[in-house]
Design a protein around this motif. Sequence first.
Motif, short mmCIF file in Angstrom:
data_model
loop_
_atom_site.label_atom_id
_atom_site.label_comp_id
_atom_site.label_asym_id
_atom_site.label_seq_id
_atom_site.Cartn_x
_atom_site.Cartn_y
_atom_site.Cartn_z
N GLY A 65 38.47 38.48 33.19
CA GLY A 65 38.13 39.09 34.47
C GLY A 65 37.66 38.08 35.50
N SER A 66 37.62 36.81 35.12
CA SER A 66 37.08 35.79 36.03
C SER A 66 38.10 35.32 37.07
CB SER A 66 36.58 34.59 35.24
OG SER A 66 37.63 34.03 34.48
N ASN A 67 39.38 35.48 36.76
CA ASN A 67 40.43 35.11 37.72
C ASN A 67 41.18 36.36 38.17
OD1 ASN A 67 40.00 32.32 37.67
ND2 ASN A 67 41.22 32.11 35.82
N ILE A 68 41.33 36.49 39.47
CA ILE A 68 42.01 37.64 40.05
C ILE A 68 42.90 37.15 41.19
CG2 ILE A 68 41.66 39.69 41.49
CD1 ILE A 68 39.21 40.36 39.82
N ALA A 69 44.05 37.78 41.33
CA ALA A 69 44.96 37.46 42.43
C ALA A 69 45.59 38.74 42.95
CB ALA A 69 46.03 36.48 41.97
N TYR A 70 45.95 38.71 44.23
CA TYR A 70 46.57 39.87 44.87
C TYR A 70 47.80 39.44 45.66
CZ TYR A 70 42.15 42.22 43.91
OH TYR A 70 41.04 42.75 43.28
N GLY A 71 48.74 40.34 45.75
CA GLY A 71 49.87 40.13 46.64
C GLY A 71 49.39 40.21 48.08
N SER A 101 50.46 41.72 50.64
CA SER A 101 50.53 43.02 51.29
C SER A 101 49.39 43.96 50.91
CB SER A 101 51.87 43.69 50.96
OG SER A 101 52.00 43.89 49.57
N VAL A 102 48.64 43.64 49.87
CA VAL A 102 47.56 44.53 49.43
C VAL A 102 46.18 43.89 49.51
CG1 VAL A 102 49.19 45.68 47.88
CG2 VAL A 102 47.63 43.94 46.97
N LYS A 103 46.11 42.63 49.87
CA LYS A 103 44.81 41.95 49.94
C LYS A 103 43.87 42.68 50.88
CE LYS A 103 46.19 37.21 48.85
NZ LYS A 103 46.44 35.84 49.38
N GLY A 104 42.63 42.85 50.41
CA GLY A 104 41.62 43.51 51.23
C GLY A 104 41.63 45.02 51.11
N ARG A 105 42.67 45.58 50.46
CA ARG A 105 42.76 47.03 50.32
C ARG A 105 42.74 47.48 48.86
NH1 ARG A 105 47.28 49.56 51.78
NH2 ARG A 105 48.64 47.76 51.40
N PHE A 106 43.29 46.66 47.98
CA PHE A 106 43.37 47.00 46.56
C PHE A 106 42.39 46.14 45.77
CE2 PHE A 106 48.06 48.63 46.35
CZ PHE A 106 47.79 49.48 47.42
N THR A 107 41.89 46.70 44.67
CA THR A 107 40.99 45.98 43.78
C THR A 107 41.41 46.22 42.33
OG1 THR A 107 39.14 46.23 45.33
CG2 THR A 107 38.61 45.62 43.05
N ILE A 108 41.63 45.13 41.61
CA ILE A 108 41.96 45.22 40.19
C ILE A 108 40.71 44.95 39.38
CG2 ILE A 108 42.68 42.80 40.01
CD1 ILE A 108 44.84 43.72 38.00
N SER A 109 40.56 45.66 38.28
CA SER A 109 39.43 45.44 37.37
C SER A 109 39.85 45.82 35.97
CB SER A 109 38.20 46.25 37.81
OG SER A 109 38.49 47.64 37.77
N ARG A 110 39.06 45.44 34.99
CA ARG A 110 39.36 45.77 33.61
C ARG A 110 38.09 46.03 32.84
NH1 ARG A 110 42.74 41.09 31.17
NH2 ARG A 110 42.55 42.32 29.25
N ASP A 111 38.21 46.86 31.82
CA ASP A 111 37.12 47.15 30.90
C ASP A 111 37.66 46.90 29.50
OD1 ASP A 111 35.20 48.23 29.23
OD2 ASP A 111 34.76 49.90 30.56
#
Length: 123
Positions: A55-61, A63-73
């Motif tokens: 969960g320490s590295n995250i990247a976004y396309g 077109s979705v930066k600032g609007r989408f958030t990825i997370s995991r459990d």
Amino acid sequence: QVQLVESGGGLVQAGGSLRLSCAASGRTFSTYAMGWFRQAPGKEREFVAAISWSGSNIAYGDSVKGRFTISRDNAKNTVYLQMNSLKPEDTAVYYCAAAGRPFTTREYEYTYWGQGTQVTVSS
């Protein structure tokens, strides 16, 4: 072997929000990078977001930066995609994928794929 099942798709008005979930089978979920991709009708599949096994590295396309958030459990073997400020151009089938490496945004490095969930954003 990892099996992935997406849920949470649906129809929403522009400006609204949806939260996608991807449940994974297998005890090695925490060792996989996870990603979300999408494919609109008549278009190629597009990278949306990726998260490393920790969960320490995250990247976004772009077109979705600032609007989408990825997370995991990792305790629940689940990855999420929170989608806010949705636009009609976000309409697509959204796929969850798993890669047997710590982190990647490259589609070809993702080995396991879910069946996809439809997201439709009306104007």
